[in-house]
Design an enzyme around this catalytic site. Structure first.
Site, mmCIF file in Angstrom:
data_model
loop_
_atom_site.group_PDB
_atom_site.id
_atom_site.type_symbol
_atom_site.label_atom_id
_atom_site.label_comp_id
_atom_site.label_asym_id
_atom_site.label_seq_id
_atom_site.Cartn_x
_atom_site.Cartn_y
_atom_site.Cartn_z
ATOM 1 N N CYS A 159 0.875 -1.164 0.000
ATOM 2 C CA CYS A 159 0.000 0.000 0.000
ATOM 3 C C CYS A 159 0.922 1.226 0.000
ATOM 4 O O CYS A 159 1.928 1.226 0.697
ATOM 5 C CB CYS A 159 -0.848 -0.041 1.263
ATOM 6 S SG CYS A 159 -1.843 1.398 1.498
ATOM 7 N N GLY A 217 -2.772 12.531 3.684
ATOM 8 C CA GLY A 217 -3.701 13.164 4.616
ATOM 9 C C GLY A 217 -5.013 12.404 4.642
ATOM 10 O O GLY A 217 -5.063 11.219 4.349
ATOM 11 N N ASN A 223 -9.158 4.002 3.761
ATOM 12 C CA ASN A 223 -8.412 5.261 3.710
ATOM 13 C C ASN A 223 -7.746 5.499 2.353
ATOM 14 O O ASN A 223 -6.885 6.354 2.233
ATOM 15 C CB ASN A 223 -7.384 5.315 4.848
ATOM 16 C CG ASN A 223 -6.368 4.195 4.756
ATOM 17 O OD1 ASN A 223 -6.435 3.365 3.853
ATOM 18 N ND2 ASN A 223 -5.432 4.161 5.683
ATOM 19 N N HIS A 270 4.052 7.496 7.749
ATOM 20 C CA HIS A 270 3.355 7.327 6.469
ATOM 21 C C HIS A 270 2.066 8.123 6.381
ATOM 22 O O HIS A 270 1.470 8.223 5.320
ATOM 23 C CB HIS A 270 3.110 5.854 6.183
ATOM 24 C CG HIS A 270 1.881 5.282 6.828
ATOM 25 N ND1 HIS A 270 1.589 5.431 8.157
ATOM 26 C CD2 HIS A 270 0.861 4.553 6.303
ATOM 27 C CE1 HIS A 270 0.452 4.806 8.418
ATOM 28 N NE2 HIS A 270 -0.013 4.274 7.327
ATOM 29 N N GLY A 271 1.614 8.648 7.480
ATOM 30 C CA GLY A 271 0.362 9.413 7.461
ATOM 31 C C GLY A 271 0.105 9.926 8.855
ATOM 32 O O GLY A 271 1.010 9.941 9.695
ATOM 33 N N HIS A 293 4.363 1.562 1.576
ATOM 34 C CA HIS A 293 4.344 1.591 3.047
ATOM 35 C C HIS A 293 4.517 0.224 3.694
ATOM 36 O O HIS A 293 5.127 0.117 4.743
ATOM 37 C CB HIS A 293 3.004 2.160 3.543
ATOM 38 C CG HIS A 293 2.746 3.550 3.108
ATOM 39 N ND1 HIS A 293 1.485 4.021 2.840
ATOM 40 C CD2 HIS A 293 3.583 4.568 2.892
ATOM 41 C CE1 HIS A 293 1.573 5.274 2.472
ATOM 42 N NE2 HIS A 293 2.830 5.635 2.493
ATOM 43 N N GLU A 343 -6.477 12.252 -4.772
ATOM 44 C CA GLU A 343 -6.701 13.663 -4.455
ATOM 45 C C GLU A 343 -5.998 14.583 -5.437
ATOM 46 O O GLU A 343 -4.869 14.315 -5.856
ATOM 47 C CB GLU A 343 -6.157 13.986 -3.048
ATOM 48 C CG GLU A 343 -7.123 13.658 -1.935
ATOM 49 C CD GLU A 343 -6.670 14.151 -0.562
ATOM 50 O OE1 GLU A 343 -7.391 13.882 0.399
ATOM 51 O OE2 GLU A 343 -5.601 14.797 -0.445
ATOM 52 N N GLY A 365 -2.305 8.640 10.943
ATOM 53 C CA GLY A 365 -2.717 7.566 11.857
ATOM 54 C C GLY A 365 -4.023 7.962 12.525
ATOM 55 O O GLY A 365 -4.240 9.142 12.862
ATOM 56 N N LYS A 401 -12.964 9.311 -2.961
ATOM 57 C CA LYS A 401 -12.774 8.477 -1.773
ATOM 58 C C LYS A 401 -13.464 7.133 -1.966
ATOM 59 O O LYS A 401 -14.638 7.098 -2.310
ATOM 60 C CB LYS A 401 -13.415 9.236 -0.593
ATOM 61 C CG LYS A 401 -13.116 8.657 0.738
ATOM 62 C CD LYS A 401 -11.761 9.088 1.204
ATOM 63 C CE LYS A 401 -11.433 8.455 2.530
ATOM 64 N NZ LYS A 401 -10.016 8.525 2.824
#
Lengths: 143, 476
Positions: free
Chosen positions: B98, B374, B202, B399-400, B324, B206, B402, B475
């Site tokens: 991912c 994000g 998630n 990685h983000g 990731h 974008e 969380g 999304k």
């Protein structure tokens, strides 16, 4: 076969993912309810028409691994058939589980699926008989 | 998290010294507030990872770490095969590889604003998202195997992309050592209709505006300037990767037992790297990495087609593609000695610093782009790998953001329609098949991404280059 009065399912909290839990008078019933909880992660089980039948079989050394295998078998069937399931029957004998899932092809407009499930994990994986005699089957699923 | 047992090394580094059974310490990165906000399970899991055979140096948790299964998400650990080191399916995760890729567009916001809704609708129409969505590509068994061997290179050969994309992807678009024959028929079946799909949860596509530049030199090398629009795609290896994770986690239960590995947690199931199961998993996992790289490549092609129709002036060049959830065989300096190790990054980004030979020439002096995702309404970030990160975390970063709130709590707190309307008021257009899915992924359900990247920057894991703000989000 009809579910006993004690049969029910619920979700439990996990920070990133979601826990599924089924209760029943027997392990079979608790597994069947856990599967309903799995479906409810995706959409409202009441919105699913149970017109098509899919049978699965798993083998596992213990009840806990059998639960993970059962839920993973359903994740697989949902994925390759593009279906959602709303009713289940489970029959566990020795180390073999035979399950039936009834459902229909996913309809994005009617089911409004919130999320797909990647797999059932061993996190919080438990199958046990509670003090009151009720069976509880649970684990966290990765979404 | 109770931090009483942790030794504070500096403002952003916390250490759990080895306790019973731990071969190495556990090191957590983050400011005090972030570490305190982490679930107790993060420390417990990081400590459990430190108990696995052959672990080298330390078990790490990135500033966005949260409770995973077996390994924490945001967990990094390296193992030495020669020292009995293990490979763990739970240390990679269900969604193998991912990751995020970011495309430059050559456009500024004023060019897009008049057609923003049209662009959002066109992307939503052409990018398959959500459960039950199928791509237009159907692969037969031979095609699937070629994809699993070839990754993004295969996708480009099939016409889904440009040859110049490949240099801008980790592993140059193709993970070596993939063994499609180690991937089960079930895993392949699960993928047959899922090539070129975004998935759900998630995962997103974008359109973002570069809102702030922190490092002008690196930004220039990356080809970004304030006001530029970029496109970021976050997704993974879809059903194939999920099935591989499921099957090998199961297989490794038995393997661990067979090799006498004491598992502090069933989810830590693993096998010696040199064992049959270990090697089989690595071959299958590398095939899943290729699947993710091919999938992101096809999605890039679909995105380019949409832009060509709606905004023909756009030139969608790939900045970089990072993964990731991987286990990679890499060379690292440990106590002054160069060692080849199997580095697990679960919910963590590789963050190679300047001079690593694997990087494209454009990043030789800056380090690799580290793309931090994000959540619809929150910023994403671009960071750059540092030389220091090598010693701190085997060259890894967050990685983000969380999650900070469970999905249930999120749906109790927000309604999807309301989230979409509020974001629209801020100029962010959301397109999604599910209101509940949007509520579960509401920006407020995540930790403060600013705090996470600031901590990564200050701890030295990677350095801040740019902040991106979303304007359109598809999304799943």
């Amino acid at each position: 076969m009809t579910d006993s009065d004690s049969a029910r399912w619920e979700h439990f909290e996990h920070m990133a993912d979601i826990g599924v839990r089924g209760f029943g008078a027997t392990p079979d019933e608790a597994f069947s309810q856990a599967a309903l909880a799995l479906s409810a992660v995706i959409c409202d089980p009441a919105s699913i028409r149970t017109t098509e039948k899919v049978e699965v079989e798993c083998e596992a050394a213990d009840l806990e691994l059998a639960l993970a295998d059962w839920l993973n078998a359903l994740v697989y069937e949902m994925s390759v058939r593009g279906m959602v399931f709303g009713r289940f029957r489970v029959d566990i004998a020795h180390d073999r589980l035979k399950g039936i899932a009834w459902g229909e092809p996913v309809d994005p407009l009617r089911h409004r699926p919130a999320v797909e499930i990647k797999g059932a994990t061993y996190t919080e994986l438990k199958v046990e008989r509670e003090a009151g005699g009720l069976w509880r089957a649970q684990c966290v699923v990765d979404v | 998290m109770n931090i009483d047992h942790l030794e504070q090394i500096d403002a952003y580094t916390w250490r759990l010294n080895p306790e019973t059974g731990m071969h190495v310490p556990a090191i957590l990165y983050g400011d005090e507030a972030l570490v305190r906000a982490m679930d107790d399970k993060v420390l417990e899991q990081a400590a459990n990872v430190a108990r696995l055979p052959g672990i080298v140096q330390a078990s790490y948790a990135m500033p966005d770490a949260h409770w995973g299964y077996g390994f924490p998400i945001g967990g990094v650990a390296a193992f030495d095969a020669a020292a009995g080191g293990v490979v763990s399916a739970g240390g990679v995760g269900f969604d193998v590889s991912c990751g995020v890729r970011t495309l430059l567009t050559g456009l500024k916001r004023p060019a897009v604003e008049p057609v923003k809704a049209l662009l959002a609708d066109a992307l939503y129409a052409d990018i398959p998202v959500g459960l039950g969505s199928h791509g237009k590509i159907r692969l037969d068994t031979q095609g699937l195997d070629a994809m699993l061997k070839g990754g993004a290179r295969w996708a480009v050969e099939q016409g889904w992309g440009e040859a110049c994309d490949l240099a801008r992807i980790e592993e140059h678009g193709r993970m070596e050592g993939a063994r499609p024959e180690n991937v089960s028929a079930r895993a392949k079946e699960r993928q047959r209709a899922e090539m070129g799909t975004l998935g759900s949860g998630n995962h997103y596509l974008e359109v973002q505006e570069v809102a702030e530049i922190f490092d002008a030199g690196a930004a220039q090398a990356f080809g970004i300037a304030a006001g530029d629009l970029v496109v970021s795609i976050h997704c993974g290896s879809r059903g194939l990767g999920h099935q591989i994770g499921t099957e090998y986690l199961r297989l490794m239960q038995g393997a661990a037992k067979q090799y006498g590995i004491v598992l502090p947690d069933r989810e830590l199931a693993c096998a010696p790297i040199e064992s049959e199961v270990g090697q089989e998993y690595l071959g299958a996992m590398r095939a899943a990495i290729n699947c993710a790289l091919a999938n992101r490549q096809i999605l890039t092609h679909l995105t380019r087609q949409v832009f060509a129709r709606v905004l023909p002036a756009a030139r969608l060049e790939l900045l970089y593609d990072v993964s990731h959830n991987t286990c990679k065989f890499e060379e690292h300096l440990v106590d002054g000695e160069r060692r080849r190790l199997y580095v697990h990054r679960k919910g963590a980004t590789r963050a190679f610093g300047p001079g690593r030979p694997d990087l494209p020439a454009a990043f030789a002096e800056t380090g690799q782009p580290v793309l931090i995702g994000g959540s619809m309404g929150t910023a994403s970030y671009i960071l750059a790998g540092t030389s220091r990160s090598e010693a701190l975390s085997f060259a890894s970063a967050c990685h983000g953001a969380g999650r900070s709130m469970s999905r249930h709590q999120a749906t109790r707190t927000w309604q999807g329609r309301q989230v979409i309307d509020q974001l629209a008021e801020r100029g962010i257009l959301i397109r999604s098949p599910s209101y509940r899915g949007v509520a579960e992924e509401a920006p407020g359900a995540y930790k403060d991404v600013h705090a996470v990247v600031r901590a990564s920057d200050r701890a030295g894991l990677a350095r801040l280059v740019a902040r991106l703000e979303p304007i359109v989000c598809i999304k799943g």
